[in-house]
Write a protein that holds these residues in place. Structure first.
Motif, PDB file in Angstrom:
ATOM      1  N   THR A  43     -16.925  28.862  22.449  1.00  0.00           N
ATOM      2  CA  THR A  43     -17.432  27.505  22.668  1.00  0.00           C
ATOM      3  C   THR A  43     -16.415  26.406  22.364  1.00  0.00           C
ATOM      4  N   THR A  44     -15.210  26.786  21.960  1.00  0.00           N
ATOM      5  CA  THR A  44     -14.217  25.787  21.548  1.00  0.00           C
ATOM      6  C   THR A  44     -12.892  26.007  22.274  1.00  0.00           C
ATOM      7  N   PRO A  45     -12.820  25.624  23.557  1.00  0.00           N
ATOM      8  CA  PRO A  45     -11.568  25.834  24.285  1.00  0.00           C
ATOM      9  C   PRO A  45     -10.392  24.990  23.763  1.00  0.00           C
ATOM     10  N   THR A  46     -10.700  23.820  23.183  1.00  0.00           N
ATOM     11  CA  THR A  46      -9.649  22.978  22.591  1.00  0.00           C
ATOM     12  C   THR A  46     -10.156  22.448  21.251  1.00  0.00           C
ATOM     13  N   TRP A  47      -9.236  21.976  20.419  1.00  0.00           N
ATOM     14  CA  TRP A  47      -9.647  21.412  19.130  1.00  0.00           C
ATOM     15  C   TRP A  47     -10.582  20.223  19.319  1.00  0.00           C
ATOM     16  N   ALA A  48     -10.437  19.492  20.409  1.00  0.00           N
ATOM     17  CA  ALA A  48     -11.312  18.344  20.671  1.00  0.00           C
ATOM     18  C   ALA A  48     -12.764  18.781  20.871  1.00  0.00           C
ATOM     19  N   ASP A  49     -12.978  20.037  21.247  1.00  0.00           N
ATOM     20  CA  ASP A  49     -14.331  20.558  21.472  1.00  0.00           C
ATOM     21  C   ASP A  49     -14.985  21.111  20.206  1.00  0.00           C
ATOM     22  N   LEU A  50     -14.249  21.154  19.114  1.00  0.00           N
ATOM     23  CA  LEU A  50     -14.780  21.720  17.880  1.00  0.00           C
ATOM     24  C   LEU A  50     -15.886  20.838  17.314  1.00  0.00           C
ATOM     25  N   LYS A  51     -17.028  21.460  17.014  1.00  0.00           N
ATOM     26  CA  LYS A  51     -18.160  20.756  16.422  1.00  0.00           C
ATOM     27  C   LYS A  51     -18.295  21.187  14.961  1.00  0.00           C
ATOM     28  N   PRO A  52     -18.742  20.279  14.083  1.00  0.00           N
ATOM     29  CA  PRO A  52     -18.865  20.624  12.661  1.00  0.00           C
ATOM     30  C   PRO A  52     -19.727  21.869  12.413  1.00  0.00           C
ATOM     31  N   GLY A  53     -20.816  22.015  13.143  1.00  0.00           N
ATOM     32  CA  GLY A  53     -21.691  23.173  12.957  1.00  0.00           C
ATOM     33  C   GLY A  53     -20.992  24.479  13.288  1.00  0.00           C
ATOM     34  N   THR A  54     -20.198  24.460  14.351  1.00  0.00           N
ATOM     35  CA  THR A  54     -19.451  25.661  14.739  1.00  0.00           C
ATOM     36  C   THR A  54     -18.448  26.029  13.648  1.00  0.00           C
ATOM     37  N   ALA A  55     -17.738  25.049  13.136  1.00  0.00           N
ATOM     38  CA  ALA A  55     -16.757  25.303  12.073  1.00  0.00           C
ATOM     39  C   ALA A  55     -17.442  25.826  10.818  1.00  0.00           C
ATOM     40  N   PHE A  56     -18.562  25.221  10.440  1.00  0.00           N
ATOM     41  CA  PHE A  56     -19.284  25.659   9.246  1.00  0.00           C
ATOM     42  C   PHE A  56     -19.735  27.108   9.379  1.00  0.00           C
ATOM     43  N   ARG A  57     -20.368  27.434  10.520  1.00  0.00           N
ATOM     44  CA  ARG A  57     -20.848  28.808  10.721  1.00  0.00           C
ATOM     45  C   ARG A  57     -19.692  29.804  10.737  1.00  0.00           C
ATOM     46  N   ALA A  58     -18.573  29.423  11.363  1.00  0.00           N
ATOM     47  CA  ALA A  58     -17.416  30.324  11.420  1.00  0.00           C
ATOM     48  C   ALA A  58     -16.854  30.601  10.031  1.00  0.00           C
ATOM     49  N   LEU A  59     -16.872  29.598   9.183  1.00  0.00           N
ATOM     50  CA  LEU A  59     -16.287  29.741   7.852  1.00  0.00           C
ATOM     51  C   LEU A  59     -17.219  30.370   6.815  1.00  0.00           C
ATOM     52  N   PHE A  60     -18.525  30.087   6.917  1.00  0.00           N
ATOM     53  CA  PHE A  60     -19.400  30.411   5.796  1.00  0.00           C
ATOM     54  C   PHE A  60     -20.574  31.348   6.080  1.00  0.00           C
ATOM     55  N   THR A  61     -20.769  31.779   7.311  1.00  0.00           N
ATOM     56  CA  THR A  61     -21.899  32.667   7.580  1.00  0.00           C
ATOM     57  C   THR A  61     -21.413  33.972   8.205  1.00  0.00           C
ATOM     58  N   PRO A  62     -22.112  35.060   7.927  1.00  0.00           N
ATOM     59  CA  PRO A  62     -21.757  36.323   8.582  1.00  0.00           C
ATOM     60  C   PRO A  62     -22.007  36.193  10.083  1.00  0.00           C
ATOM     61  N   SER A  63     -21.063  36.645  10.870  1.00  0.00           N
ATOM     62  CA  SER A  63     -21.216  36.502  12.320  1.00  0.00           C
ATOM     63  C   SER A  63     -20.341  37.526  13.036  1.00  0.00           C
ATOM     64  N   ALA A  64     -20.567  37.634  14.331  1.00  0.00           N
ATOM     65  CA  ALA A  64     -19.776  38.553  15.153  1.00  0.00           C
ATOM     66  C   ALA A  64     -18.341  38.056  15.277  1.00  0.00           C
ATOM     67  N   SER A  65     -17.421  39.009  15.340  1.00  0.00           N
ATOM     68  CA  SER A  65     -16.004  38.688  15.537  1.00  0.00           C
ATOM     69  C   SER A  65     -15.548  39.243  16.878  1.00  0.00           C
ATOM     70  N   VAL A  66     -14.502  38.640  17.417  1.00  0.00           N
ATOM     71  CA  VAL A  66     -13.938  39.103  18.692  1.00  0.00           C
ATOM     72  C   VAL A  66     -12.421  39.128  18.589  1.00  0.00           C
ATOM     73  N   LEU A  67     -11.842  39.882  19.509  1.00  0.00           N
ATOM     74  CA  LEU A  67     -10.393  39.935  19.673  1.00  0.00           C
ATOM     75  C   LEU A  67     -10.060  39.150  20.928  1.00  0.00           C
ATOM     76  N   HIS A  68      -9.087  38.266  20.844  1.00  0.00           N
ATOM     77  CA  HIS A  68      -8.712  37.408  21.968  1.00  0.00           C
ATOM     78  C   HIS A  68      -7.254  37.695  22.330  1.00  0.00           C
ATOM     79  N   LEU A  69      -7.023  38.038  23.601  1.00  0.00           N
ATOM     80  CA  LEU A  69      -5.657  38.300  24.079  1.00  0.00           C
ATOM     81  C   LEU A  69      -5.297  37.281  25.135  1.00  0.00           C
ATOM     82  N   SER A  70      -4.078  36.763  25.083  1.00  0.00           N
ATOM     83  CA  SER A  70      -3.606  35.879  26.155  1.00  0.00           C
ATOM     84  C   SER A  70      -2.103  36.038  26.316  1.00  0.00           C
TER      85      SER A  70
END
Length: 73
Positions: A43-70
């Motif tokens: 949900t965050t293609p650029t830093w400008a798209d980062l929302k506080p809720g997304t950052a909070f959940r990524a840092l502090f809640t258990p969640s699914a992880s992914v591997l990203h290749l480019s």
């Protein structure tokens, strides 16, 4: 979140073969391998798209992880 950028040439032949199916490894001779929160990556293609809720959940809640290749030039 962590990204490592490696030359494609140092990867195993099998991994190089799989990457060549995704992009032209002559044009993009490096691969960026990232690991992190699935919601953040999808949900965050650029830093400008980062929302506080997304950052909070990524840092502090258990969640699914992914591997990203480019490919990297």
């Amino acid at each position: 979140h962590v990204d490592l950028i490696l030359p494609v040439s140092v990867l195993s032949d099998a991994f190089q073969s799989e990457l060549s199916k995704l992009w032209d490894t002559q044009t993009f001779p490096y691969v960026s391998i990232g690991w992190g929160n699935q919601e953040f990556y999808t949900t965050t293609p650029t830093w400008a798209d980062l929302k506080p809720g997304t950052a909070f959940r990524a840092l502090f809640t258990p969640s699914a992880s992914v591997l990203h290749l480019s490919g990297v030039a």
